[in-house]
Design an enzyme around this catalytic site. Structure first.
Site, mmCIF file in Angstrom:
data_model
loop_
_atom_site.group_PDB
_atom_site.id
_atom_site.type_symbol
_atom_site.label_atom_id
_atom_site.label_comp_id
_atom_site.label_asym_id
_atom_site.label_seq_id
_atom_site.Cartn_x
_atom_site.Cartn_y
_atom_site.Cartn_z
ATOM 1 N N HIS A 229 0.846 -1.015 -0.324
ATOM 2 C CA HIS A 229 -0.151 0.126 -0.297
ATOM 3 C C HIS A 229 1.005 1.119 -0.068
ATOM 4 O O HIS A 229 0.703 1.878 -1.257
ATOM 5 C CB HIS A 229 -0.939 -0.055 1.200
ATOM 6 C CG HIS A 229 -2.193 0.818 1.485
ATOM 7 N ND1 HIS A 229 -1.729 2.020 1.960
ATOM 8 C CD2 HIS A 229 -2.896 1.521 0.696
ATOM 9 C CE1 HIS A 229 -2.617 3.408 1.561
ATOM 10 N NE2 HIS A 229 -4.079 2.460 1.398
ATOM 11 N N GLU A 269 -3.869 -3.704 10.248
ATOM 12 C CA GLU A 269 -4.407 -2.957 8.302
ATOM 13 C C GLU A 269 -2.906 -1.694 8.518
ATOM 14 O O GLU A 269 -3.319 -0.439 8.748
ATOM 15 C CB GLU A 269 -5.499 -2.563 8.631
ATOM 16 C CG GLU A 269 -6.559 -3.311 8.141
ATOM 17 C CD GLU A 269 -7.989 -2.661 8.743
ATOM 18 O OE1 GLU A 269 -8.251 -1.732 7.422
ATOM 19 O OE2 GLU A 269 -8.972 -2.332 9.590
ATOM 20 N N HIS A 271 -0.856 1.136 7.064
ATOM 21 C CA HIS A 271 -0.631 1.356 6.067
ATOM 22 C C HIS A 271 0.593 2.657 5.938
ATOM 23 O O HIS A 271 1.376 2.416 5.338
ATOM 24 C CB HIS A 271 -2.050 2.840 5.786
ATOM 25 C CG HIS A 271 -3.174 2.222 5.747
ATOM 26 N ND1 HIS A 271 -3.881 1.347 4.861
ATOM 27 C CD2 HIS A 271 -4.095 0.718 7.002
ATOM 28 C CE1 HIS A 271 -4.998 0.426 5.088
ATOM 29 N NE2 HIS A 271 -5.575 0.424 5.955
ATOM 30 N N GLU A 286 -4.263 0.701 11.673
ATOM 31 C CA GLU A 286 -5.664 1.421 11.135
ATOM 32 C C GLU A 286 -6.701 0.726 12.242
ATOM 33 O O GLU A 286 -7.916 1.253 12.971
ATOM 34 C CB GLU A 286 -6.743 0.882 9.894
ATOM 35 C CG GLU A 286 -7.942 1.789 9.930
ATOM 36 C CD GLU A 286 -7.923 1.717 8.387
ATOM 37 O OE1 GLU A 286 -9.585 1.809 8.534
ATOM 38 O OE2 GLU A 286 -7.328 2.189 7.399
#
Length: 295
Positions: A229, A269, A271, A286
């Site tokens: 990502h 999660e 990022h 996250e």
């Protein structure tokens, strides 16, 4: 898997959602809380503070340090650009195009902030006084995502839906560089001092590199479902990236050597990420925490 020191610092609940992170001009780590409409700050002694942006639904997304030593950020859901000083004073600026979906933002070489408008399919520019201009892209529905300032003095950005990179000069001249992999869906991008660009190919499960001559190289990851990502470079020139799909952080050395680091919390999660003032890599999770990785 490598076994470095990986430590997580719970700061908020998953309802807040740390998303992007950067090193501020005050030596602290600043990060967006995308789900709660706040900006967080972690200073070197571990003190955590939060700043309310006045709208819990504004969706602060990516942030960067501006030329005025304030933090500038995109508000994806409120369709505007925000600015916060290190003392916590907040200002909001409406972009040129209503409903534009601003996402990536970076400090440009011309003393302005440049940002992507994912929905409006434009690149925006805002100067420290809040004056906004915009530039249309030559490919429809390209979904411009992350943006960075290249060593060549131009702004480079990913075109997620067009499987391409874009380049825009400070005078607004746009060039598109298609990627050879269909479905690459690039997102994060970072510029190296040698003129190369590193970027994630979330759809292909790979990291891409475009050197200053235009030569492209792809580094497929072991798991094609890793969903890389965000991407960042450290002071040694190594490329770090988050693997959202496999709950890992990866590192690519200049020779292509890959190291992967598991995160302790399942489904964290990961990022955004950045090299902190302590030399470690800090990752926004996250799930409500920051992770610190010491190789």
């Amino acid at each position: 898997m490598a076994t470095p020191t990986v430590r997580e610092f719970p700061l908020t609940g998953p309802e807040s959602g740390p998303y992007a992170i950067t090193l501020g001009p005050d030596g602290a780590l600043w990060f967006t809380l995308v789900h709660s409409g706040r900006i967080g700050r972690l200073d070197p002694d571990g003190t955590h503070t939060g700043h309310d942006l006045g709208d819990p639904e504004c969706g602060p997304t990516v942030l960067t340090t501006g030329p005025d030593d304030a933090l500038w950020f995109t508000e994806y859901k409120a369709h505007r650009i925000g600015r916060i000083t290190t003392a916590g004073a907040v200002t909001h600026f409406d972009p040129l195009t209503p409903g534009s979906g601003p996402y990536g933002i970076t400090a440009g070489p011309d003393g302005a902030l440049w940002f992507t408008e994912t929905v409006a399919n434009r690149i925006g520019r805002i100067d420290p006084a809040g004056r906004v201009t915009g530039f249309a892209l030559p490919i429809a529905d390209a979904f411009p995502s992350a943006i960075t300032t290249g060593a060549d003095g131009a702004l480079w950005f990913t075109l997620n839906a067009a499987d391409a990179l874009g380049r825009i000069t400070t005078t607004g001249e746009v060039t598109v560089h298609p990627l050879p992999t269909r479905g690459a869906a690039p997102v994060g991008i970072a510029a190296a001092a040698d003129g190369s660009l590193w970027f994630t190919e979330i759809g292909a499960g790979a990291i891409g590199r475009l050197d200053r001559t235009g030569e492209y190289r792809q580094f497929p990851l072991p798991d094609p479902q890793s969903r890389p990502h965000a991407v960042a470079l450290d002071t040694a020139g190594d490329c770090w990236f988050t693997e959202w799909g496999t709950n890992r952080v990866g590192r690519l050395a200049g020779d292509g050597t890959l190291t992967e680091y598991d995160l302790p919390t399942p489904g964290a999660e990961p990022h955004g990420l950045v090299q902190g003032p302590d030399g470690a890599i800090w990752v926004a999770l996250e799930v409500g925490a920051l992770a610190r990785i010491t190789p």
